[in-house]
Design a protein around this motif. Sequence first.
Motif, short mmCIF file in Angstrom:
data_model
loop_
_atom_site.label_atom_id
_atom_site.label_comp_id
_atom_site.label_asym_id
_atom_site.label_seq_id
_atom_site.Cartn_x
_atom_site.Cartn_y
_atom_site.Cartn_z
N ARG A 125 8.26 -2.89 8.20
CA ARG A 125 9.19 -2.74 9.33
C ARG A 125 9.17 -1.34 9.95
NH1 ARG A 125 9.74 -7.75 10.98
NH2 ARG A 125 10.66 -9.12 9.43
N LYS A 126 9.06 -0.27 9.16
CA LYS A 126 9.06 1.07 9.75
C LYS A 126 7.85 1.26 10.63
CE LYS A 126 11.87 3.50 6.35
NZ LYS A 126 11.89 4.59 5.34
N HIS A 127 6.70 0.73 10.20
CA HIS A 127 5.50 0.82 11.03
C HIS A 127 5.66 -0.04 12.28
CE1 HIS A 127 3.00 3.29 8.45
NE2 HIS A 127 3.41 2.58 7.41
N GLN A 128 6.32 -1.20 12.15
CA GLN A 128 6.54 -2.07 13.30
C GLN A 128 7.38 -1.38 14.37
OE1 GLN A 128 8.86 -5.61 12.52
NE2 GLN A 128 7.90 -6.72 14.18
N GLU A 129 8.37 -0.61 13.94
CA GLU A 129 9.27 0.06 14.88
C GLU A 129 8.61 1.22 15.61
OE1 GLU A 129 12.45 1.21 12.30
OE2 GLU A 129 13.15 -0.86 12.01
N PRO A 166 0.82 -1.21 0.00
CA PRO A 166 0.00 0.00 0.00
C PRO A 166 0.85 1.26 0.00
CG PRO A 166 -0.06 -1.06 2.15
CD PRO A 166 0.72 -1.96 1.25
N SER A 167 0.21 2.39 -0.30
CA SER A 167 0.95 3.64 -0.44
C SER A 167 1.59 4.11 0.86
CB SER A 167 0.02 4.73 -0.99
OG SER A 167 -1.09 4.91 -0.12
N ASN A 168 1.08 3.66 2.00
CA ASN A 168 1.67 4.08 3.27
C ASN A 168 2.86 3.22 3.69
OD1 ASN A 168 -0.04 1.86 3.84
ND2 ASN A 168 -0.24 2.49 5.97
N VAL A 169 3.27 2.29 2.85
CA VAL A 169 4.45 1.45 3.11
C VAL A 169 5.57 1.92 2.19
CG1 VAL A 169 5.39 -0.89 2.95
CG2 VAL A 169 3.10 -0.52 3.89
N ASP A 170 6.67 2.35 2.80
CA ASP A 170 7.80 2.89 2.05
C ASP A 170 8.50 1.80 1.23
OD1 ASP A 170 7.37 5.44 3.03
OD2 ASP A 170 8.81 5.23 4.68
N PRO A 188 20.16 -4.44 3.99
CA PRO A 188 18.79 -4.95 4.07
C PRO A 188 18.18 -5.14 2.68
CG PRO A 188 19.10 -3.25 5.70
CD PRO A 188 20.34 -3.24 4.83
N GLN A 189 17.35 -6.18 2.55
CA GLN A 189 16.74 -6.53 1.27
C GLN A 189 15.23 -6.53 1.45
OE1 GLN A 189 18.49 -7.78 -1.76
NE2 GLN A 189 16.48 -7.37 -2.60
N PHE A 190 14.56 -5.49 0.99
CA PHE A 190 13.12 -5.39 1.15
C PHE A 190 12.41 -5.71 -0.17
CE2 PHE A 190 14.82 -2.58 4.49
CZ PHE A 190 14.28 -3.23 5.59
N LEU A 191 11.13 -6.03 -0.05
CA LEU A 191 10.32 -6.40 -1.22
C LEU A 191 10.08 -5.18 -2.10
CD1 LEU A 191 7.75 -8.70 0.60
CD2 LEU A 191 9.77 -9.40 -0.72
N GLN A 192 10.23 -5.37 -3.42
CA GLN A 192 10.06 -4.29 -4.38
C GLN A 192 9.10 -4.74 -5.48
OE1 GLN A 192 11.52 -1.38 -3.79
NE2 GLN A 192 12.64 -2.20 -2.03
N PRO A 193 8.34 -3.80 -6.05
CA PRO A 193 7.48 -4.15 -7.17
C PRO A 193 8.28 -4.85 -8.27
CG PRO A 193 7.02 -1.92 -6.43
CD PRO A 193 8.24 -2.37 -5.68
N GLY A 194 7.72 -5.93 -8.80
CA GLY A 194 8.39 -6.73 -9.82
C GLY A 194 9.13 -7.93 -9.27
N ASP A 195 9.38 -7.96 -7.95
CA ASP A 195 10.04 -9.12 -7.35
C ASP A 195 9.14 -10.35 -7.44
OD1 ASP A 195 12.27 -7.66 -6.58
OD2 ASP A 195 11.68 -7.50 -4.47
N GLU A 196 9.78 -11.53 -7.49
CA GLU A 196 9.05 -12.78 -7.35
C GLU A 196 9.47 -13.43 -6.04
OE1 GLU A 196 8.12 -16.24 -10.34
OE2 GLU A 196 9.90 -16.76 -9.18
N LEU A 197 8.50 -13.71 -5.20
CA LEU A 197 8.74 -14.28 -3.88
C LEU A 197 8.18 -15.69 -3.84
CD1 LEU A 197 9.73 -13.60 -0.97
CD2 LEU A 197 7.38 -12.90 -0.47
N ARG A 198 9.03 -16.64 -3.47
CA ARG A 198 8.61 -18.04 -3.31
C ARG A 198 8.83 -18.45 -1.86
NH1 ARG A 198 8.53 -21.57 -8.18
NH2 ARG A 198 8.50 -20.15 -9.97
#
Length: 196
Positions: free
Chosen positions: A75-79, A29-33, A169-179
Amino acid sequence: MKLALPNTPTVFLKASTCIASASDPIILPSNVDHDEADYEVELAIVIGRKCKNVSVAEAADYVLGYAVANDVTARKHQEKTSQWSYAKGMDGFCPLGPCIVSTEQIPDAAVLNLKTRLNGRIMQNGSADDMIFSIPEIVSYLSQGHTLLPGTVIITGTPCGIGISQSPPQFLQPGDELRISISHGLGTQICPIARD
Protein backbone atom coordinates in the motif's frame (compact mmCIF):
# COMPACT_ATOMS: atom_id res chain seq x y z
CA MET A 1 -11.50 2.49 0.22
CA LYS A 2 -14.33 5.04 -0.04
CA LEU A 3 -13.37 6.10 -3.57
CA ALA A 4 -15.84 7.32 -6.19
CA LEU A 5 -17.00 4.58 -8.56
CA PRO A 6 -15.08 4.74 -11.85
CA ASN A 7 -16.72 5.21 -15.24
CA THR A 8 -14.30 2.74 -16.85
CA PRO A 9 -12.37 -0.20 -15.40
CA THR A 10 -9.08 0.66 -13.70
CA VAL A 11 -6.29 -1.06 -15.60
CA PHE A 12 -2.76 -2.00 -14.51
CA LEU A 13 -0.43 -4.83 -15.46
CA LYS A 14 1.09 -7.45 -13.21
CA ALA A 15 4.33 -9.11 -14.35
CA SER A 16 4.37 -12.84 -15.05
CA THR A 17 6.82 -13.17 -12.12
CA CYS A 18 3.92 -12.25 -9.81
CA ILE A 19 2.20 -15.56 -10.40
CA ALA A 20 2.62 -18.09 -7.61
CA SER A 21 0.85 -21.30 -6.68
CA ALA A 22 -2.11 -21.49 -4.34
CA SER A 23 0.05 -22.92 -1.56
CA ASP A 24 3.37 -21.08 -1.91
CA PRO A 25 4.37 -18.70 0.86
CA ILE A 26 3.86 -15.04 0.04
CA ILE A 27 7.33 -13.59 0.53
CA LEU A 28 7.37 -9.94 1.59
CA PRO A 29 10.48 -8.32 0.09
CA SER A 30 12.76 -6.07 2.11
CA ASN A 31 11.45 -2.92 0.41
CA VAL A 32 7.92 -3.60 1.74
CA ASP A 33 7.36 -2.22 5.24
CA HIS A 34 5.70 -4.20 8.05
CA ASP A 35 2.61 -1.98 7.80
CA GLU A 36 1.65 -2.11 4.13
CA ALA A 37 1.29 -5.61 2.62
CA ASP A 38 -2.40 -6.20 1.91
CA TYR A 39 -4.58 -9.04 0.60
CA GLU A 40 -7.29 -8.78 -2.06
CA VAL A 41 -9.37 -11.83 -3.00
CA GLU A 42 -10.34 -11.46 -6.65
CA LEU A 43 -12.12 -13.45 -9.32
CA ALA A 44 -9.71 -14.26 -12.14
CA ILE A 45 -11.02 -14.52 -15.71
CA VAL A 46 -8.97 -16.80 -17.98
CA ILE A 47 -9.18 -16.05 -21.71
CA GLY A 48 -9.58 -19.15 -23.86
CA ARG A 49 -9.04 -17.87 -27.40
CA LYS A 50 -7.54 -14.89 -29.18
CA CYS A 51 -9.71 -11.89 -28.44
CA LYS A 52 -9.62 -8.39 -29.97
CA ASN A 53 -12.23 -5.66 -30.40
CA VAL A 54 -15.08 -7.84 -29.17
CA SER A 55 -18.46 -6.46 -28.17
CA VAL A 56 -19.98 -6.88 -24.72
CA ALA A 57 -22.54 -9.26 -26.27
CA GLU A 58 -19.86 -11.62 -27.62
CA ALA A 59 -17.20 -11.24 -24.90
CA ALA A 60 -18.33 -14.25 -22.83
CA ASP A 61 -17.54 -16.53 -25.79
CA TYR A 62 -13.83 -15.81 -25.26
CA VAL A 63 -13.72 -16.78 -21.56
CA LEU A 64 -12.34 -20.26 -20.81
CA GLY A 65 -13.12 -20.18 -17.11
CA TYR A 66 -12.51 -18.71 -13.68
CA ALA A 67 -9.95 -19.05 -10.90
CA VAL A 68 -9.06 -17.60 -7.50
CA ALA A 69 -6.52 -14.75 -7.42
CA ASN A 70 -4.96 -12.71 -4.64
CA ASP A 71 -3.95 -9.21 -5.77
CA VAL A 72 -1.31 -8.70 -3.07
CA THR A 73 -0.52 -5.00 -2.76
CA ALA A 74 2.19 -2.94 -1.04
CA ARG A 75 0.00 0.00 0.00
CA LYS A 76 2.75 2.56 0.74
CA HIS A 77 4.24 1.97 -2.70
CA GLN A 78 0.75 2.20 -4.22
CA GLU A 79 0.21 5.62 -2.64
CA LYS A 80 3.49 7.02 -4.00
CA THR A 81 2.60 6.95 -7.71
CA SER A 82 -0.36 7.07 -10.06
CA GLN A 83 0.69 3.74 -11.58
CA TRP A 84 -0.07 0.64 -9.50
CA SER A 85 2.09 -1.93 -11.31
CA TYR A 86 5.10 -1.54 -9.01
CA ALA A 87 3.10 -1.90 -5.78
CA LYS A 88 1.15 -4.87 -7.11
CA GLY A 89 3.82 -6.41 -9.31
CA MET A 90 6.42 -7.79 -6.94
CA ASP A 91 7.53 -11.41 -7.19
CA GLY A 92 4.82 -13.77 -5.98
CA PHE A 93 2.22 -11.01 -5.53
CA CYS A 94 -0.44 -12.90 -7.51
CA PRO A 95 -1.12 -16.35 -6.10
CA LEU A 96 -3.40 -18.00 -8.65
CA GLY A 97 -5.54 -21.12 -8.50
CA PRO A 98 -5.68 -23.87 -7.28
CA CYS A 99 -7.70 -24.65 -10.43
CA ILE A 100 -9.62 -23.21 -13.35
CA VAL A 101 -13.35 -23.96 -13.48
CA SER A 102 -14.85 -23.73 -16.96
CA THR A 103 -17.70 -21.46 -17.97
CA GLU A 104 -19.64 -24.64 -18.80
CA GLN A 105 -19.68 -25.39 -15.06
CA ILE A 106 -20.32 -21.76 -14.07
CA PRO A 107 -22.36 -20.07 -16.81
CA ASP A 108 -23.13 -17.08 -14.54
CA ALA A 109 -20.21 -15.96 -12.38
CA ALA A 110 -22.52 -13.64 -10.41
CA VAL A 111 -23.32 -16.61 -8.13
CA LEU A 112 -19.74 -16.79 -6.81
CA ASN A 113 -18.85 -15.92 -3.21
CA LEU A 114 -15.37 -14.51 -2.48
CA LYS A 115 -13.86 -14.88 0.97
CA THR A 116 -10.63 -14.06 2.82
CA ARG A 117 -9.64 -15.52 6.19
CA LEU A 118 -6.58 -14.20 7.99
CA ASN A 119 -5.46 -16.38 10.90
CA GLY A 120 -8.96 -17.88 10.97
CA ARG A 121 -10.82 -14.54 11.04
CA ILE A 122 -13.11 -13.71 8.11
CA MET A 123 -11.87 -10.41 6.64
CA GLN A 124 -13.68 -10.37 3.28
CA ASN A 125 -16.98 -12.01 2.37
CA GLY A 126 -18.50 -10.70 -0.84
CA SER A 127 -20.36 -11.69 -3.96
CA ALA A 128 -19.34 -11.43 -7.60
CA ASP A 129 -22.70 -9.85 -8.36
CA ASP A 130 -21.46 -6.74 -6.49
CA MET A 131 -18.81 -6.09 -9.15
CA ILE A 132 -18.86 -2.57 -10.62
CA PHE A 133 -18.43 -3.91 -14.17
CA SER A 134 -19.69 -7.23 -15.49
CA ILE A 135 -17.28 -9.82 -16.85
CA PRO A 136 -18.41 -9.19 -20.46
CA GLU A 137 -17.93 -5.44 -19.96
CA ILE A 138 -14.41 -5.97 -18.61
CA VAL A 139 -13.35 -8.36 -21.38
CA SER A 140 -14.82 -6.15 -24.10
CA TYR A 141 -13.18 -3.01 -22.70
CA LEU A 142 -9.73 -4.62 -22.44
CA SER A 143 -10.00 -6.06 -25.96
CA GLN A 144 -10.50 -2.68 -27.65
CA GLY A 145 -7.24 -2.06 -29.51
CA HIS A 146 -5.51 -4.82 -27.54
CA THR A 147 -5.13 -8.50 -28.35
CA LEU A 148 -5.91 -10.77 -25.41
CA LEU A 149 -4.10 -14.03 -26.07
CA PRO A 150 -5.25 -17.45 -24.83
CA GLY A 151 -4.10 -17.83 -21.24
CA THR A 152 -4.43 -14.12 -20.44
CA VAL A 153 -5.56 -13.71 -16.83
CA ILE A 154 -7.73 -10.73 -15.87
CA ILE A 155 -8.33 -10.05 -12.20
CA THR A 156 -11.46 -8.13 -11.46
CA GLY A 157 -11.39 -6.17 -8.19
CA THR A 158 -11.98 -7.06 -4.58
CA PRO A 159 -14.88 -6.95 -2.10
CA CYS A 160 -14.81 -4.72 0.96
CA GLY A 161 -12.74 -5.80 3.95
CA ILE A 162 -9.17 -5.35 2.72
CA GLY A 163 -6.57 -4.79 5.42
CA ILE A 164 -6.11 -1.07 4.89
CA SER A 165 -9.84 -0.51 5.45
CA GLN A 166 -9.90 -2.26 8.83
CA SER A 167 -9.90 -0.23 12.03
CA PRO A 168 -7.09 -0.39 12.91
CA PRO A 169 -5.55 -1.46 9.58
CA GLN A 170 -4.60 -5.15 9.42
CA PHE A 171 -1.59 -5.89 7.22
CA LEU A 172 0.08 -9.20 6.42
CA GLN A 173 2.82 -10.25 8.84
CA PRO A 174 5.36 -13.08 8.80
CA GLY A 175 3.78 -16.17 10.37
CA ASP A 176 0.24 -15.27 9.30
CA GLU A 177 -1.90 -17.86 7.53
CA LEU A 178 -3.95 -16.44 4.67
CA ARG A 179 -6.85 -18.37 3.13
CA ILE A 180 -8.36 -16.92 -0.05
CA SER A 181 -11.34 -18.79 -1.50
CA ILE A 182 -14.12 -18.62 -4.05
CA SER A 183 -17.20 -20.83 -4.00
CA HIS A 184 -18.56 -23.29 -6.57
CA GLY A 185 -15.40 -25.37 -6.80
CA LEU A 186 -12.83 -22.67 -7.52
CA GLY A 187 -11.08 -23.67 -4.33
CA THR A 188 -8.93 -22.18 -1.58
CA GLN A 189 -5.44 -20.76 -1.50
CA ILE A 190 -3.58 -21.44 1.74
CA CYS A 191 -0.53 -19.21 1.79
CA PRO A 192 1.68 -18.58 4.81
CA ILE A 193 3.30 -15.15 4.98
CA ALA A 194 7.09 -14.90 5.23
CA ARG A 195 9.79 -12.24 5.01
CA ASP A 196 12.56 -12.19 2.38
